[in-house]
Design an enzyme around this catalytic site. Structure first.
Site, PDB file in Angstrom:
ATOM      1  N   TRP A   1       7.613  18.206  17.561  1.00  0.00           N
ATOM      2  CA  TRP A   1       8.924  17.688  17.974  1.00  0.00           C
ATOM      3  C   TRP A   1       9.146  17.855  19.472  1.00  0.00           C
ATOM      4  O   TRP A   1      10.266  17.852  19.940  1.00  0.00           O
ATOM      5  CB  TRP A   1      10.058  18.404  17.241  1.00  0.00           C
ATOM      6  CG  TRP A   1      10.104  18.238  15.757  1.00  0.00           C
ATOM      7  CD1 TRP A   1       9.087  18.422  14.865  1.00  0.00           C
ATOM      8  CD2 TRP A   1      11.227  17.847  14.988  1.00  0.00           C
ATOM      9  NE1 TRP A   1       9.512  18.194  13.590  1.00  0.00           N
ATOM     10  CE2 TRP A   1      10.830  17.847  13.642  1.00  0.00           C
ATOM     11  CE3 TRP A   1      12.532  17.529  15.310  1.00  0.00           C
ATOM     12  CZ2 TRP A   1      11.704  17.512  12.610  1.00  0.00           C
ATOM     13  CZ3 TRP A   1      13.399  17.209  14.288  1.00  0.00           C
ATOM     14  CH2 TRP A   1      12.985  17.192  12.953  1.00  0.00           C
ATOM     15  N   HIS A   2       8.082  17.974  20.213  1.00  0.00           N
ATOM     16  CA  HIS A   2       8.200  18.263  21.643  1.00  0.00           C
ATOM     17  C   HIS A   2       7.738  17.075  22.487  1.00  0.00           C
ATOM     18  O   HIS A   2       6.959  17.229  23.423  1.00  0.00           O
ATOM     19  CB  HIS A   2       7.395  19.516  21.990  1.00  0.00           C
ATOM     20  CG  HIS A   2       7.833  20.733  21.250  1.00  0.00           C
ATOM     21  ND1 HIS A   2       7.070  21.882  21.171  1.00  0.00           N
ATOM     22  CD2 HIS A   2       8.980  20.993  20.555  1.00  0.00           C
ATOM     23  CE1 HIS A   2       7.706  22.788  20.451  1.00  0.00           C
ATOM     24  NE2 HIS A   2       8.869  22.263  20.064  1.00  0.00           N
ATOM     25  N   SER A   3       8.206  15.894  22.169  1.00  0.00           N
ATOM     26  CA  SER A   3       7.793  14.678  22.872  1.00  0.00           C
ATOM     27  C   SER A   3       8.270  14.703  24.320  1.00  0.00           C
ATOM     28  O   SER A   3       9.427  15.042  24.597  1.00  0.00           O
ATOM     29  CB  SER A   3       8.370  13.447  22.163  1.00  0.00           C
ATOM     30  OG  SER A   3       7.907  13.372  20.831  1.00  0.00           O
TER      31      SER A   3
END
Length: 599
Positions: free
Chosen positions: A533-535
């Site tokens: 979830w670290h785009s």
């Protein structure tokens, strides 16, 4: 048509912070935030931390789900990558994990990528400004009076406490514990300690950007319009003068929508995240000429870097069977409203219990020892030498405990589990994200996350799997591996999962893996690795000739009155969950824009 001084296209964490700081410093400014998703104000599924995982299944409107094309690194399989889609962005729906990067990560932004003023000294000061570190408000590395509250869980920490205890006892080369994994000292690395959370210890509430910078302050010079999806930036020549948006509530139904135009007299700031900001730029005519020509979009600036350099962390979470005497969050994650009603009522009463926790209570930032490096050689040699060896504050893996099974396999029965999840901090592999239509805002993006295309990224995960498994099998709550959540080893292998049903002694021999076993672990990671979830990175703050999109003042190259401020600007990855960096960018953007406004 209406007009504001500054328009924020996107209402994520960065936008909330920057807008609030500017509104406070410049009360005469008229500021508008346009957010495609709904409001999050006082909604229980946002403010109760324990609902984070469950929201993925039942609150789908507050996420954008992007389908990414896998490559050779993950066997051409597809990847589902969610992004926050509500006021506050990811801060309103994430797993409230408090983690800050290594200082050298930020220093690289300045020294390697040429962004003056973007260094650890300046950004750490801004992180401190944003937070109140409740366990010790006088700590020199933490903040004491910021809007964002940070605390440790007061209950339900059985798994995390045991993880820390066993890690320190079994890993003799790192047999050190700390009370603070985020103090920017040598104790932050290769030490076992409790994981803090973005949760107010007094109320048990999630500490997100929307509530703490926008909703509670009620600044009269900020207007927020939710369910407003920005289509494009409007220009006079190359000067940004406004935006065009549509009613998202109508647009998501694929019904016809009339675009709404709003003018900006001073500035347009894109804050729509690693997916939204490059998409808006491309629909506005700022992208590679080839893409603009293909989609018949009038060119404003030829910027091939838009949508490139997509970055994420590679995460895997092997699960283990758990004994009955440990507190886990399995019922919260997989149960019905009726099943966890008592936990919700406990939270409503005094802000305590499992709904005030995320179940992620123990962690370590790992660097390989000399012995570890030998097992990773020669695949990892170049990456270690060129990137890590001379920057001793950088971890290679973040390993943490989770008091639940968090996988998506429907065949896994309800039960009691714990997981030891890990993600690589600076993957070499990168991807891209681009629009496929000039006018349809809801057409799927051309998205490829690029996971594991570099073998050096794969060998890191192999090392992490072995390390985490040895910790798990020594924990007193261990009752065996959840076989469906582990590699399939060759027949007769000594590494085969499912053989052990109780913990081994602290000083038991480690499992010995063969080359065939290593291949099984690599296959497992190719088949299971997913987003953390670290785009980030798709509007990188780099030199234009190096694929950059913005300069160190956040200005989009080839334009005026247009900036980008969100995690899409990150030029090189950070060794932590990205909420802290989103906050640092928000605070920094407020400083930059404030100076340009004359303050």
């Amino acid at each position: 048509m209406s007009s504001y001084d500054i328009i924020f296209a996107g209402g994520g964490a960065t936008a909330c912070i920057t807008a609030s700081r500017l509104a406070e410093a410049h009360p005469n400014l008229k500021i508008l935030i346009l957010e495609a998703g709904p409001d999050s104000d006082e909604l229980h599924y946002h403010i109760q931390p324990g609902r984070s995982f469950k929201n993925l299944l039942v609150r789908r409107e507050v996420y954008s789900f992007h389908i990414g094309k896998g490559g050779k690194g993950t066997g051409e399989r597809m990847h589902l990558v969610p992004a926050g889609r509500t006021l506050g962005g990811g801060s309103a729906i994430n797993f409230v994990i408090y983690m800050r990067p290594a200082p050298s990560d930020y220093d690289d932004w300045e020294t390697v990528h040429g962004n003056k003023g973007w260094n650890s000294s300046e950004l750490i000061a801004l992180l401190k400004k944003a937070e109140t570190f409740q366990p010790n408000p006088n700590h020199p590395s933490h903040g004491s009076s910021g809007p964002i509250k940070v605390s440790y869980a007061s209950s339900g920490t059985d798994i995390g406490t045991e993880f820390i205890k066993v890690g320190a006892a079994a890993d003799t080369e790192r047999s050190i514990t700390t009370e603070d994994l985020n103090d920017f000292t040598e104790k932050s690395l290769n030490t076992w300690g409790p994981m803090a959370r973005y949760v107010d210890e007094n109320t048990g509430r999630r500490s997100d950007a929307a509530h703490n910078y926008i909703y509670t302050k009620k600044q009269k010079n900020i207007t927020v319009i939710t369910r407003a999806k920005v289509r494009r930036v409007l220009f006079e020549g190359t000067k940004a003068v406004g935006v065009e948006y549509v009613d998202d509530a109508i647009g998501r139904t694929k019904a016809a929508t009339e675009p709404i135009v709003i003018k900006a007299s001073r500035l347009v700031v894109l804050s729509a995240g690693a997916f939204g900001s490059p998409a808006i730029l491309e629909r506005s005519g700022i992208a590679a000429t080839e893409l603009l020509t293909k989609l018949d979009i009038k060119e404003i600036a030829d910027l091939p870097g838009v949508g490139q350099n997509y970055m994420d962390h590679n995460m895997v979470a092997p699960a283990y069977l758990c004994s009955e005497d440990a507190v886990t969050l399995d019922v919260v994650l997989r149960g019905t409203e009726e099943e966890f009603k008592s936990y919700s009522e406990e939270w409503l009463k005094d802000g305590k219990g499992l709904f005030a926790n995320n179940g992620i209570d123990g962690g370590i930032r790992l660097r390989p020892t000399e012995a570890d490096l030998k097992t990773m050689s020669p695949t990892f040699d170049e990456r270690w030498t060129s990137y890590y060896a001379n920057k001793p504050d950088k971890p290679v893996i973040v390993l943490s405990s989770l008091a639940a099974y968090a996988g998506r396999n429907p065949a896994v029965p309800r039960g009691r589990y714990f997981s030891l999840s890990y993600f690589s901090t600076h993957p070499l592999s990168t991807g891209h994200v681009h629009i496929t239509s000039a006018v349809d805002l809801y057409s799927p993006l051309n998205f490829a996350p690029g996971f594991l295309t570099e073998d050096a990224d794969l060998v890191i995960l192999r090392w992490a799997y072995k390390k985490s498994r040895e910790i798990a099998r020594r924990m007193k709550y261990f009752r065996g591996e959840l076989v469906a959540s582990h590699p399939v080893f060759p027949a007769g292998s000594a590494a085969t999962t499912g053989r052990e049903e109780k913990p081994v002694d602290i000083d038991a021999a480690d499992i010995v893996y063969t080359e065939a076993d290593d291949k099984a672990i690599d296959d497992y990671h190719r088949n299971t690795v997913e987003t953390t979830w670290h785009s980030a990175g798709t509007c990188s703050m780099k030199a234009r000739e190096n694929g950059g999109v913005i300069d160190s003042k956040l200005n989009v190259f080839g334009t005026s009155n247009l900036k980008v401020a969100d995690c899409s600007i990150i030029p090189a990855n950070v060794s932590a969950n990205t909420y802290s960096t989103a906050m640092a960018i928000g605070e920094k953007a407020a400083v930059i824009i404030g100076q340009e406004l004359g303050n």
